[in-house]
Design an enzyme around this catalytic site. Structure first.
Site, short mmCIF file in Angstrom:
data_model
loop_
_atom_site.label_atom_id
_atom_site.label_comp_id
_atom_site.label_asym_id
_atom_site.label_seq_id
_atom_site.Cartn_x
_atom_site.Cartn_y
_atom_site.Cartn_z
N SER A 115 42.57 -5.74 27.73
CA SER A 115 42.74 -6.77 26.54
C SER A 115 42.89 -6.19 25.20
CB SER A 115 41.67 -7.85 26.47
OG SER A 115 41.86 -8.75 27.32
N PHE A 173 40.07 -15.10 39.93
CA PHE A 173 39.10 -14.02 40.10
C PHE A 173 37.72 -14.53 40.30
CE2 PHE A 173 42.64 -11.93 37.39
CZ PHE A 173 43.16 -11.62 38.43
N SER A 213 40.82 -17.06 25.97
CA SER A 213 41.68 -17.39 27.23
C SER A 213 42.83 -16.46 27.05
CB SER A 213 41.85 -18.85 27.17
OG SER A 213 42.89 -19.24 28.02
N ASN A 214 43.03 -15.79 28.34
CA ASN A 214 44.20 -14.98 28.56
C ASN A 214 45.51 -16.03 28.34
OD1 ASN A 214 43.21 -12.53 29.29
ND2 ASN A 214 42.21 -13.53 30.91
N THR A 354 38.12 -4.99 23.08
CA THR A 354 37.65 -4.34 24.30
C THR A 354 38.74 -4.78 25.37
OG1 THR A 354 36.32 -6.61 24.39
CG2 THR A 354 35.15 -4.46 23.89
N GLY A 355 38.41 -4.06 26.67
CA GLY A 355 39.28 -4.60 27.51
C GLY A 355 38.61 -4.32 28.98
N SER A 381 35.01 -1.71 36.82
CA SER A 381 34.92 -2.77 36.34
C SER A 381 33.88 -3.83 37.28
CB SER A 381 36.25 -3.46 35.74
OG SER A 381 36.84 -3.75 37.12
C1 REY Z 1 39.86 -10.70 34.75
C2 REY Z 1 38.54 -10.22 35.83
C3 REY Z 1 39.32 -10.02 33.47
C4 REY Z 1 38.44 -8.82 35.88
C5 REY Z 1 40.04 -10.50 32.42
N1 REY Z 1 40.61 -9.44 31.52
O1 REY Z 1 40.08 -11.55 31.80
C6 REY Z 1 41.34 -9.28 30.50
C7 REY Z 1 40.42 -8.92 29.23
C8 REY Z 1 42.74 -8.95 30.31
O2 REY Z 1 39.83 -9.77 28.61
C9 REY Z 1 37.48 -8.34 37.10
N2 REY Z 1 36.31 -9.45 37.25
C10 REY Z 1 36.89 -7.02 36.84
C11 REY Z 1 36.17 -10.21 38.31
C12 REY Z 1 34.92 -11.14 38.52
O3 REY Z 1 37.03 -10.33 39.29
N3 REY Z 1 34.73 -11.96 39.49
O4 REY Z 1 35.67 -6.98 36.12
O5 REY Z 1 37.56 -6.27 37.17
O6 REY Z 1 40.40 -7.62 29.05
#
Ligand code: REY
Length: 445
Positions: A115, A173, A213-214, A354-355, A381
């Site tokens: 992000s 996810f 929200s993405n 953060t990302g 992550s």
């Molecule tokens: C998506 C899930 C995280 C990541 C997300 N990232 O919205 C955006 C951001 C781009 O804010 C995943 N978590 C992980 C899961 C949890 O799958 N069940 O932690 O890699 O950066």
């Protein structure tokens, strides 16, 4: 208004950079589209804007190393940070870039910044605002007719997460590894992603509350493509990457590989004790303008220094970017337009993003004057313990020695404020909201 301005826009971006100056300040807008945002750091003289304690004389590199080592004990294969502080650079890397070859992590390695891409997207949108191609308080549907079910959602609401548009990643996810494997090779159109979001009615009403929200930034990417007539990747390149000479920054969507030398990313499964999943290779198509940029620590530091230093945006648009909504109950974390602010335990405010994409946690923050920047990565992550630990990088960098509590101060700020103030759906995934609800010992190693 609704015009294609790719060429003119590039010219503006270059002019700002070559002059190394900002255009004169304009009065800030009186309202922010019905929001209750504060304007703490947005108005006044530059000195007044740099409110809060001064950054420490020197970063605490030993505390920084301790933070990175701790992340390794908590399950990250590698962790690193690079500080650019005036003329000085500190580079610290611990652990591995690649668990197969055992290559050590290097601060020069590229990685998926997640992000932090939202700040790139916001810079492009705000440049288009400066050029008159977009207006912050105009409805999105004016530019993209009938895309959204509510005509009240404005461009600003996308950038400050007040649209109410449902974050489709909640659904994608819920189950971490199966969710990831289902999208690893997928190529989505932005409209498909918006369609996933619109399976739920937007809530809360536009402008009324912060709700990360993405979807907001996927729509922002669509706006960029609509008014420039070119791809988001091209806009990043011509307006940010080339003018700032960011040699390690790319947007290769929907290519699955990371070009050049890079850290591999390792996703932590939900099941305790299950082996890490190498998640390096993926289209990142689920993220696009919300999270698919690839970069490295040096380039991210250069980007945020240029942004806060006024070299990417005119003063009026930077002022808009720095209007804050609180995002956590403690009042230490804020969101502006595509930008976070964190108030550290020593009283220093820092600005960045953060990302999180599968296998990569990123922190990239800078001081208000852009003089001290840090970018950090842990190459795992879905491990909230590591995410929280990595926040200590900020205290070690900006509180340094003698001004605050050092790395220990990270606890006060907790994990990412990404969805902090929003009502956290119980199914919310990939954010601190989930980790706050699950006892750390149960949730993760
Ligand atoms: C998506 C899930 C995280 C990541 C997300 N990232 O919205 C955006 C951001 C781009 O804010 C995943 N978590 C992980 C899961 C949890 O799958 N069940 O932690 O890699 O950066």
């Amino acid at each position: 208004m609704h015009r294609r301005t790719a060429t003119g826009a590039i010219a503006l971006g270059s002019a700002l950079l070559s002059l190394g100056a900002v255009v004169p300040a304009q009065a800030a807008h009186g309202t922010t589209g019905g929001s209750t945002t504060e304007r703490t750091a947005a108005t006044g003289t530059p000195a007044e804007r740099a409110a809060g304690a001064p950054t420490a004389t020197t970063p605490d590199t030993e505390a920084l190393r301790a933070v990175l080592r701790k992340a390794l004990t908590q399950g990250a294969p590698g962790a690193m940070a690079r500080i650019d502080d005036g003329g000085a650079t500190h580079r610290i890397a611990e652990g591995l870039a690649d668990r197969d070859t055992l290559r050590p992590l290097s601060t020069a390695d590229r990685f998926r910044v997640g992000s932090v891409s939202k700040t790139f997207t916001t810079v492009v949108v705000l440049q288009l605002v400066a050029e008159g191609a977009l207006e912050l308080d105009t409805p999105v549907n004016h530019y993209l007719p009938e895309l959204l079910p509510d005509d009240r959602i404005t461009v600003r609401h996308l950038l400050n997460h007040r649209s109410g548009l449902w974050d489709y990643t909640n659904d994608l996810f819920q189950r971490t590894v199966p969710g990831f494997e289902a999208v690893r090779e997928r190529v989505f159109t932005p409209r498909e992603l918006v369609g996933l979001s619109l399976t739920r009615t937007p809530s809360p009403a536009p402008g009324t509350a912060y709700s990360y929200s993405n979807t907001n930034f996927v729509v922002a990417g669509m706006l960029i493509e609509e008014v420039t007539g070119a791809s988001v990747g091209r806009a990043y390149r011509s307006r940010i990457i080339e003018p700032l000479d960011l040699e390690n920054t790319t947007y290769v969507h929907p290519e699955t590989g990371i070009p050049g030398r890079h850290a591999r990313g390792y996703l932590t499964p939900d099941e305790a004790g299950a082996p890490l999943v190498d998640s390096t290779r993926q289209t990142a198509s689920w993220a696009q303008a919300a999270g698919a940029v690839i970069s490295n620590t040096g380039d991210l530091n250069r980007f945020f220094k240029a942004l806060l230093g006024g070299r990417l945006l005119p003063e009026a648009q930077l002022t808009e970017m720095l209007r804050w909504s609180p995002t956590n109950a403690a009042g230490t974390q804020f969101y502006g337009l595509g930008l976070r602010r964190r108030d550290l335990s020593c009283g220093v405010s820092v600005y960045g993003h953060t990302g999180t994409v599968q296998g990569y946690y990123t922190y990239a923050f800078t001081s208000r004057d852009g003089k001290r920047s840090v970018s950090a990565l842990a190459n795992t992550s879905n491990n909230g313990t590591v995410l929280t630990t990595m926040a200590g990088v900020l205290d070690a960098t900006f509180c340094g020695t003698g001004t605050g509590t050092g790395a220990a101060g990270a606890k006060a700020n907790g994990a990412d404020g990404a969805r902090g103030a929003a009502p956290a759906p119980s199914a919310r995934t990939g954010s601190e909201a989930v980790y706050e609800d699950i006892a750390p010992g149960v949730a993760r190693r």
